[in-house]
Every structure is written in structure tokens, then in C-alpha cells.
Design a protein around this motif. Sequence first.
Motif, PDB file in Angstrom:
ATOM      1  N   LYS A 178      42.418  11.595  21.576  1.00  0.00           N
ATOM      2  CA  LYS A 178      43.685  12.324  21.720  1.00  0.00           C
ATOM      3  C   LYS A 178      43.544  13.505  22.679  1.00  0.00           C
ATOM      4  O   LYS A 178      44.380  13.712  23.550  1.00  0.00           O
ATOM      5  CB  LYS A 178      44.159  12.830  20.353  1.00  0.00           C
ATOM      6  CG  LYS A 178      44.492  11.713  19.372  1.00  0.00           C
ATOM      7  CD  LYS A 178      44.929  12.251  18.012  1.00  0.00           C
ATOM      8  CE  LYS A 178      43.833  12.996  17.282  1.00  0.00           C
ATOM      9  NZ  LYS A 178      42.645  12.174  16.991  1.00  0.00           N
ATOM     10  N   SER A 179      42.481  14.264  22.502  1.00  0.00           N
ATOM     11  CA  SER A 179      42.319  15.444  23.362  1.00  0.00           C
ATOM     12  C   SER A 179      41.949  15.033  24.781  1.00  0.00           C
ATOM     13  O   SER A 179      42.364  15.688  25.740  1.00  0.00           O
ATOM     14  CB  SER A 179      41.262  16.382  22.775  1.00  0.00           C
ATOM     15  OG  SER A 179      41.721  16.877  21.533  1.00  0.00           O
ATOM     16  N   THR A 180      41.204  13.950  24.921  1.00  0.00           N
ATOM     17  CA  THR A 180      40.876  13.457  26.258  1.00  0.00           C
ATOM     18  C   THR A 180      42.152  13.046  26.979  1.00  0.00           C
ATOM     19  O   THR A 180      42.337  13.334  28.161  1.00  0.00           O
ATOM     20  CB  THR A 180      39.909  12.261  26.157  1.00  0.00           C
ATOM     21  OG1 THR A 180      38.791  12.652  25.357  1.00  0.00           O
ATOM     22  CG2 THR A 180      39.423  11.814  27.523  1.00  0.00           C
ATOM     23  N   LYS A 204      30.780  20.631  21.362  1.00  0.00           N
ATOM     24  CA  LYS A 204      31.834  19.866  20.682  1.00  0.00           C
ATOM     25  C   LYS A 204      33.230  20.324  21.053  1.00  0.00           C
ATOM     26  O   LYS A 204      33.464  21.479  21.343  1.00  0.00           O
ATOM     27  CB  LYS A 204      31.646  19.998  19.164  1.00  0.00           C
ATOM     28  CG  LYS A 204      30.524  19.111  18.662  1.00  0.00           C
ATOM     29  CD  LYS A 204      30.797  18.739  17.220  1.00  0.00           C
ATOM     30  CE  LYS A 204      29.907  17.615  16.774  1.00  0.00           C
ATOM     31  NZ  LYS A 204      30.099  17.304  15.373  1.00  0.00           N
ATOM     32  N   HIS A 205      34.148  19.396  21.007  1.00  0.00           N
ATOM     33  CA  HIS A 205      35.527  19.716  21.369  1.00  0.00           C
ATOM     34  C   HIS A 205      36.467  19.344  20.224  1.00  0.00           C
ATOM     35  O   HIS A 205      37.604  18.984  20.456  1.00  0.00           O
ATOM     36  CB  HIS A 205      35.940  18.946  22.621  1.00  0.00           C
ATOM     37  CG  HIS A 205      35.148  19.331  23.826  1.00  0.00           C
ATOM     38  ND1 HIS A 205      35.631  20.166  24.795  1.00  0.00           N
ATOM     39  CD2 HIS A 205      33.897  19.013  24.203  1.00  0.00           C
ATOM     40  CE1 HIS A 205      34.710  20.343  25.737  1.00  0.00           C
ATOM     41  NE2 HIS A 205      33.647  19.639  25.396  1.00  0.00           N
ATOM     42  N   THR A 206      35.977  19.374  19.017  1.00  0.00           N
ATOM     43  CA  THR A 206      36.818  18.934  17.907  1.00  0.00           C
ATOM     44  C   THR A 206      38.076  19.795  17.819  1.00  0.00           C
ATOM     45  O   THR A 206      37.997  21.019  17.800  1.00  0.00           O
ATOM     46  CB  THR A 206      36.043  19.013  16.580  1.00  0.00           C
ATOM     47  OG1 THR A 206      34.806  18.365  16.777  1.00  0.00           O
ATOM     48  CG2 THR A 206      36.811  18.341  15.468  1.00  0.00           C
ATOM     49  N   THR A 207      39.201  19.150  17.765  1.00  0.00           N
ATOM     50  CA  THR A 207      40.471  19.864  17.702  1.00  0.00           C
ATOM     51  C   THR A 207      40.664  20.419  16.299  1.00  0.00           C
ATOM     52  O   THR A 207      40.577  19.687  15.326  1.00  0.00           O
ATOM     53  CB  THR A 207      41.621  18.895  18.055  1.00  0.00           C
ATOM     54  OG1 THR A 207      41.267  18.212  19.253  1.00  0.00           O
ATOM     55  CG2 THR A 207      42.918  19.620  18.238  1.00  0.00           C
ATOM     56  N   THR A 208      40.922  21.722  16.209  1.00  0.00           N
ATOM     57  CA  THR A 208      41.054  22.330  14.880  1.00  0.00           C
ATOM     58  C   THR A 208      42.491  22.705  14.553  1.00  0.00           C
ATOM     59  O   THR A 208      42.801  23.039  13.422  1.00  0.00           O
ATOM     60  CB  THR A 208      40.193  23.595  14.792  1.00  0.00           C
ATOM     61  OG1 THR A 208      40.561  24.447  15.881  1.00  0.00           O
ATOM     62  CG2 THR A 208      38.712  23.260  14.878  1.00  0.00           C
ATOM     63  N   ILE A 226      52.127  17.090  21.897  1.00  0.00           N
ATOM     64  CA  ILE A 226      51.462  17.871  20.849  1.00  0.00           C
ATOM     65  C   ILE A 226      50.139  17.200  20.504  1.00  0.00           C
ATOM     66  O   ILE A 226      50.120  16.051  20.045  1.00  0.00           O
ATOM     67  CB  ILE A 226      52.354  17.992  19.598  1.00  0.00           C
ATOM     68  CG1 ILE A 226      53.685  18.654  19.952  1.00  0.00           C
ATOM     69  CG2 ILE A 226      51.628  18.774  18.492  1.00  0.00           C
ATOM     70  CD1 ILE A 226      54.676  18.765  18.797  1.00  0.00           C
ATOM     71  N   ASP A 227      49.037  17.899  20.772  1.00  0.00           N
ATOM     72  CA  ASP A 227      47.712  17.404  20.398  1.00  0.00           C
ATOM     73  C   ASP A 227      47.408  17.940  18.997  1.00  0.00           C
ATOM     74  O   ASP A 227      47.689  19.098  18.701  1.00  0.00           O
ATOM     75  CB  ASP A 227      46.664  17.902  21.405  1.00  0.00           C
ATOM     76  CG  ASP A 227      45.288  17.299  21.155  1.00  0.00           C
ATOM     77  OD1 ASP A 227      45.193  16.251  20.474  1.00  0.00           O
ATOM     78  OD2 ASP A 227      44.290  17.880  21.646  1.00  0.00           O
ATOM     79  N   CYS A 228      46.871  17.069  18.156  1.00  0.00           N
ATOM     80  CA  CYS A 228      46.660  17.441  16.754  1.00  0.00           C
ATOM     81  C   CYS A 228      45.209  17.196  16.341  1.00  0.00           C
ATOM     82  O   CYS A 228      44.540  16.362  16.933  1.00  0.00           O
ATOM     83  CB  CYS A 228      47.516  16.572  15.819  1.00  0.00           C
ATOM     84  SG  CYS A 228      49.260  16.869  15.941  1.00  0.00           S
ATOM     85  N   PRO A 229      44.750  17.869  15.293  1.00  0.00           N
ATOM     86  CA  PRO A 229      43.440  17.530  14.738  1.00  0.00           C
ATOM     87  C   PRO A 229      43.452  16.090  14.226  1.00  0.00           C
ATOM     88  O   PRO A 229      44.505  15.557  13.878  1.00  0.00           O
ATOM     89  CB  PRO A 229      43.276  18.504  13.565  1.00  0.00           C
ATOM     90  CG  PRO A 229      44.282  19.577  13.787  1.00  0.00           C
ATOM     91  CD  PRO A 229      45.403  18.966  14.554  1.00  0.00           C
TER      92      PRO A 229
END
Length: 298
Positions: A178-180, A204-208, A226-229
Motif C-alpha cells: 500500500k505504501s509503495t 522499516k517503513h511500517t505505516t502506523t 488515503i494510505d492506512c496501516p
Amino acid sequence: MKNATEGLVRAAFGRHYEVELLDGPQLGQTITGFPRGKKSPYACGDRVALEIASADQAQITRHLPRTSLLYRSDAYREKLIAANATQVVLVVATEPSFTDDLLARTLVAAEVEGLRTLIVLNKCDLSAQLEHARERLAVLAKLGYRIIELSALSDASALLPHLAGETSVLVGQSGMGKSTLTNALIPEAQAATREISEALDSGKHTTTHARLYDLPHATAPGGRLIDCPGLQEFGLSHLSFGQIEEGFVDFRPHSGNCRFRDCRHQNEPDCAIKAAVESGAIDARRYEQFQRIVSANC
Ligand SMILES: Nc1nc2c(ncn2[C@@H]2O[C@H](COP(=O)(O)OP(=O)(O)O)[C@@H](O)[C@H]2O)c(=O)[nH]1
Ligand SMILES: [Mg+2]
Ligand SMILES: [Zn+2]
């Protein structure tokens, strides 16, 4: 004298929010918004009423009417995902493997909320599992769900025509890309991710937290993302039996045709849903998925 104004929740951190001011002398600026009391009843994408407290802080007094609210819930609480979205983009990947349960539940939540849905099969460059992933999605493709195959790392542009004019919320398990995707579509997003990971000195790029971005006008005019965890579960405790049934688009032509109006589609005589499963009109895997979701809610 308190200064009242309106804002857009750009990022939701739980106990506080990043809010863009939509009017007043600070128009366009971003401030930190705090909810009143202990609850955090706002979601990314919410429009809110604010009382400005200082140059960079405000109290959020309420949210303005929402056109939609995507959320999940367990027996104890609701977890807001996004407000005012028009479309759910479900991101799955060839690897790591995705769960059918999360996919089915997210589709139900989106259908019930009246949101458009789009499935992205990402990491198609990892070809070993590509056919397997396609086979698993085929049942949804047959129902008419749009499925877009791409590799976000190399080219996400296949998604662009579907994003113009929509507020799309990316939903899926962690690690699906998702973040990519967000980074590929939105230049500023990449910068934000890099700054955060450098500040934390972790690779790490974990979405928080959820964050709302504007897509570039040149590529997807009027589009927002909207990017989500990542989600592991999509609890639907807030939905009734009838709503879950409504969320299964393939059940709709048969709903209401059972002998009993309160039919649970299990062992009742003259059940139209079971008849449709037997005739092949409803895929047996979808029927089993429905029963799993319904029994988890009892
Ligand atoms: N091979 C390949 N890896 C990808 C692709 N898209 C994302 N990844 C990788 O998958 C991992 C998880 O991506 P991320 O965007 O953080 O997933 P998220 O948790 O859904 O936001 C990262 O290591 C990405 O580099 C792709 O199209 N192909
Ligand atoms: Mg992420
Ligand atoms: Zn029935």
C-alpha cells in the motif's frame, strides 16, 4: 476570544490529528487538533469544526456530516478507518499470501457503506505465485469486481484512471504494498516516508497511522488517496445478519426468496440461497465465507 474554523483531518494518530485549515487567516496551514474528552471519534478524511487555541494547536469540537465512514469493529469497540471516502482499493499481493477472509470482509464493509471497490493484485513481478493469486481472485472477478494487476515497485500507473475524482482508501494486510503504491503515485509521500524512517533510524517503513494525500492534478485530477496501516482482521460486529447478506452481491438476486423470512440459509427447507449454491449460481466458497462471517457475529 476563541477563533472557530473548519479543517480537514489529513492524518489520524489516535489521540491527536493533523488538520489542514479550510478557512480563516491560516487557510491551508496544518495544525495539531485534539479531541475533547477521552474519546477519539474522528477519522482521516473527516471535515471537522475547530476552535483555534494557538498558532499550531486547536480543539476539535465535532465532525461535519460525513458522506461515508469505513470502520471495523469487534465486540468492544469500533476502529475508524476513513471518513468521506468514495472508493475502497483493496490491495493484495502475490507474496506474502493474502487471506480470503480479510478480502471478503472488506468487500462486505465497502458494499454496506455504498463505496465503490477496486482490487489491486500487486507484486506481479513475483511470478511464481501469480497464477495461484489469480485463481483465488477469479471468484471475485466473476462477480464483476474490478481487478487490476501491477507491480507498484516498477509502475503503478495502471491504477491512475481509476483514481481521478475519487477519494480512495487503501486497505489490506501489512506488506501488500500500500505504501509503495502511495509513494509511486504521490511524490510528496515518498519524501514523508523517508524523513520518518531516517528520524527513527530504522530501515522499516511500517505505516502506523492513516494519511490523506492529494493525487497530482496532471495524473489523477481531483483524486485523493488515503494510505492506512495494515489490517490483520476486519471485524464486522456492527453489521446485522441482513447487512452482511446485503454485502454479498452474489446473494442479492436470491435474497428474499426463501420460504422463511428469517431464514439463516443453513438447514431450512426451501432456502433460495442454498438452492443457488447447489445450482452453481452462488460459488460454494462464497457461501462458506458468508456462514463464517455470520457465525463469528453471534
Ligand atoms: N517485488 C515487489 N515488491 C514490492 C512491490 N510493491 C511493494 N513491494 C515490497 O513489499 C514490501 C512491503 O511494501 P509496503 O508498501 O510497505 O506494504 P504495506 O504494508 O502494504 O504498506 C516492501 O519491501 C516493498 O518494497 C512490487 O510491486 N514488487
Ligand atoms: Mg504501509
Ligand atoms: Zn435461506
